[in-house]
Design a protein around this motif. Sequence first.
Motif, PDB file in Angstrom:
ATOM      1  N   GLN A  92      -6.136  -0.110  47.338  1.00  0.00           N
ATOM      2  CA  GLN A  92      -5.664  -1.049  48.360  1.00  0.00           C
ATOM      3  C   GLN A  92      -4.272  -1.568  48.001  1.00  0.00           C
ATOM      4  O   GLN A  92      -3.393  -1.661  48.856  1.00  0.00           O
ATOM      5  CB  GLN A  92      -6.630  -2.231  48.495  1.00  0.00           C
ATOM      6  CG  GLN A  92      -7.915  -1.893  49.210  1.00  0.00           C
ATOM      7  CD  GLN A  92      -8.806  -3.112  49.321  1.00  0.00           C
ATOM      8  OE1 GLN A  92      -8.737  -3.821  50.309  1.00  0.00           O
ATOM      9  NE2 GLN A  92      -9.614  -3.359  48.299  1.00  0.00           N
ATOM     10  N   GLN A  93      -4.075  -1.898  46.733  1.00  0.00           N
ATOM     11  CA  GLN A  93      -2.769  -2.376  46.285  1.00  0.00           C
ATOM     12  C   GLN A  93      -1.709  -1.292  46.467  1.00  0.00           C
ATOM     13  O   GLN A  93      -0.604  -1.570  46.914  1.00  0.00           O
ATOM     14  CB  GLN A  93      -2.822  -2.813  44.828  1.00  0.00           C
ATOM     15  CG  GLN A  93      -3.576  -4.100  44.624  1.00  0.00           C
ATOM     16  CD  GLN A  93      -3.776  -4.450  43.155  1.00  0.00           C
ATOM     17  OE1 GLN A  93      -3.694  -3.605  42.279  1.00  0.00           O
ATOM     18  NE2 GLN A  93      -4.056  -5.719  42.901  1.00  0.00           N
ATOM     19  N   LYS A  94      -2.080  -0.062  46.137  1.00  0.00           N
ATOM     20  CA  LYS A  94      -1.151   1.068  46.259  1.00  0.00           C
ATOM     21  C   LYS A  94      -0.687   1.241  47.697  1.00  0.00           C
ATOM     22  O   LYS A  94       0.491   1.445  47.965  1.00  0.00           O
ATOM     23  CB  LYS A  94      -1.837   2.344  45.756  1.00  0.00           C
ATOM     24  CG  LYS A  94      -1.184   3.636  46.165  1.00  0.00           C
ATOM     25  CD  LYS A  94      -0.007   3.966  45.282  1.00  0.00           C
ATOM     26  CE  LYS A  94       0.517   5.362  45.544  1.00  0.00           C
ATOM     27  NZ  LYS A  94       1.635   5.430  46.437  1.00  0.00           N
ATOM     28  N   GLU A  95      -1.614   1.138  48.633  1.00  0.00           N
ATOM     29  CA  GLU A  95      -1.301   1.363  50.051  1.00  0.00           C
ATOM     30  C   GLU A  95      -0.873   0.091  50.775  1.00  0.00           C
ATOM     31  O   GLU A  95      -0.437   0.163  51.919  1.00  0.00           O
ATOM     32  CB  GLU A  95      -2.515   1.956  50.776  1.00  0.00           C
ATOM     33  CG  GLU A  95      -2.853   3.360  50.367  1.00  0.00           C
ATOM     34  CD  GLU A  95      -1.800   4.390  50.761  1.00  0.00           C
ATOM     35  OE1 GLU A  95      -1.051   4.170  51.741  1.00  0.00           O
ATOM     36  OE2 GLU A  95      -1.719   5.415  50.078  1.00  0.00           O
ATOM     37  N   GLY A  96      -1.043  -1.068  50.145  1.00  0.00           N
ATOM     38  CA  GLY A  96      -0.742  -2.316  50.833  1.00  0.00           C
ATOM     39  C   GLY A  96      -1.755  -2.604  51.930  1.00  0.00           C
ATOM     40  O   GLY A  96      -1.410  -3.109  52.994  1.00  0.00           O
ATOM     41  N   LEU A  97      -3.018  -2.274  51.658  1.00  0.00           N
ATOM     42  CA  LEU A  97      -4.099  -2.438  52.629  1.00  0.00           C
ATOM     43  C   LEU A  97      -5.054  -3.534  52.196  1.00  0.00           C
ATOM     44  O   LEU A  97      -5.139  -3.868  51.022  1.00  0.00           O
ATOM     45  CB  LEU A  97      -4.924  -1.147  52.727  1.00  0.00           C
ATOM     46  CG  LEU A  97      -4.256   0.100  53.231  1.00  0.00           C
ATOM     47  CD1 LEU A  97      -5.213   1.278  53.099  1.00  0.00           C
ATOM     48  CD2 LEU A  97      -3.828  -0.072  54.669  1.00  0.00           C
ATOM     49  N   LYS A  98      -5.794  -4.038  53.161  1.00  0.00           N
ATOM     50  CA  LYS A  98      -6.942  -4.906  52.902  1.00  0.00           C
ATOM     51  C   LYS A  98      -8.103  -4.286  53.651  1.00  0.00           C
ATOM     52  O   LYS A  98      -8.118  -4.280  54.887  1.00  0.00           O
ATOM     53  CB  LYS A  98      -6.692  -6.323  53.405  1.00  0.00           C
ATOM     54  CG  LYS A  98      -6.081  -7.225  52.391  1.00  0.00           C
ATOM     55  CD  LYS A  98      -6.193  -8.658  52.836  1.00  0.00           C
ATOM     56  CE  LYS A  98      -5.994  -9.518  51.601  1.00  0.00           C
ATOM     57  NZ  LYS A  98      -6.149 -10.905  51.889  1.00  0.00           N
ATOM     58  N   LEU A  99      -9.048  -3.742  52.926  1.00  0.00           N
ATOM     59  CA  LEU A  99     -10.218  -3.135  53.556  1.00  0.00           C
ATOM     60  C   LEU A  99     -11.199  -4.225  53.964  1.00  0.00           C
ATOM     61  O   LEU A  99     -11.434  -5.167  53.221  1.00  0.00           O
ATOM     62  CB  LEU A  99     -10.895  -2.157  52.596  1.00  0.00           C
ATOM     63  CG  LEU A  99     -10.075  -0.942  52.185  1.00  0.00           C
ATOM     64  CD1 LEU A  99     -10.782  -0.172  51.082  1.00  0.00           C
ATOM     65  CD2 LEU A  99      -9.807  -0.048  53.374  1.00  0.00           C
ATOM     66  N   ARG A 100     -11.780  -4.068  55.144  1.00  0.00           N
ATOM     67  CA  ARG A 100     -12.795  -4.974  55.656  1.00  0.00           C
ATOM     68  C   ARG A 100     -13.905  -4.143  56.270  1.00  0.00           C
ATOM     69  O   ARG A 100     -13.663  -3.060  56.785  1.00  0.00           O
ATOM     70  CB  ARG A 100     -12.232  -5.889  56.755  1.00  0.00           C
ATOM     71  CG  ARG A 100     -11.127  -6.799  56.278  1.00  0.00           C
ATOM     72  CD  ARG A 100     -11.719  -8.001  55.565  1.00  0.00           C
ATOM     73  NE  ARG A 100     -10.682  -8.931  55.190  1.00  0.00           N
ATOM     74  CZ  ARG A 100     -10.415  -9.259  53.940  1.00  0.00           C
ATOM     75  NH1 ARG A 100     -11.090  -8.733  52.968  1.00  0.00           N
ATOM     76  NH2 ARG A 100      -9.471 -10.121  53.664  1.00  0.00           N
ATOM     77  N   VAL A 101     -15.099  -4.675  56.254  1.00  0.00           N
ATOM     78  CA  VAL A 101     -16.249  -4.001  56.862  1.00  0.00           C
ATOM     79  C   VAL A 101     -16.408  -4.519  58.287  1.00  0.00           C
ATOM     80  O   VAL A 101     -16.369  -5.728  58.522  1.00  0.00           O
ATOM     81  CB  VAL A 101     -17.544  -4.259  56.060  1.00  0.00           C
ATOM     82  CG1 VAL A 101     -18.746  -3.685  56.771  1.00  0.00           C
ATOM     83  CG2 VAL A 101     -17.414  -3.674  54.664  1.00  0.00           C
TER      84      VAL A 101
END
Length: 112
Positions: A92-101
């Motif tokens: 997530q840090q690498k891609e600049g993402l925040k995963l959510r369900v």
Amino acid sequence: MSLTRDFKNSVLERAQKDPAFRNGLLEQAINEFLAGNLEVGKELMRDYINATIAFPVLAHKLHKSDKSLQRMLGPRGNPTMNNFCAILKAVQQKEGLKLRVLVLTNKVVGEN
């Protein structure tokens, strides 16, 4: 079914060029894990890692050996929840993402 080297190289090349493809690959890996398809999830996660952060870099970030991470996500691997969450945090840090369900239901409105 084993994938050919040409196919894996095609996935690698596309992932390196196309952020939406990378994000889709990661999303599909997570969805497979959540659906209980662990083997498919691990294979997709390996493909994602190989195409992006690379196992040696990820291993350094997590203070693990790259061989250990590869085994965790290998066909007979069984990563602990701590290791799996650490991998997710790093990607997530690498891609600049925040995963959510997102919870989806098959229930039709008005159905009991």
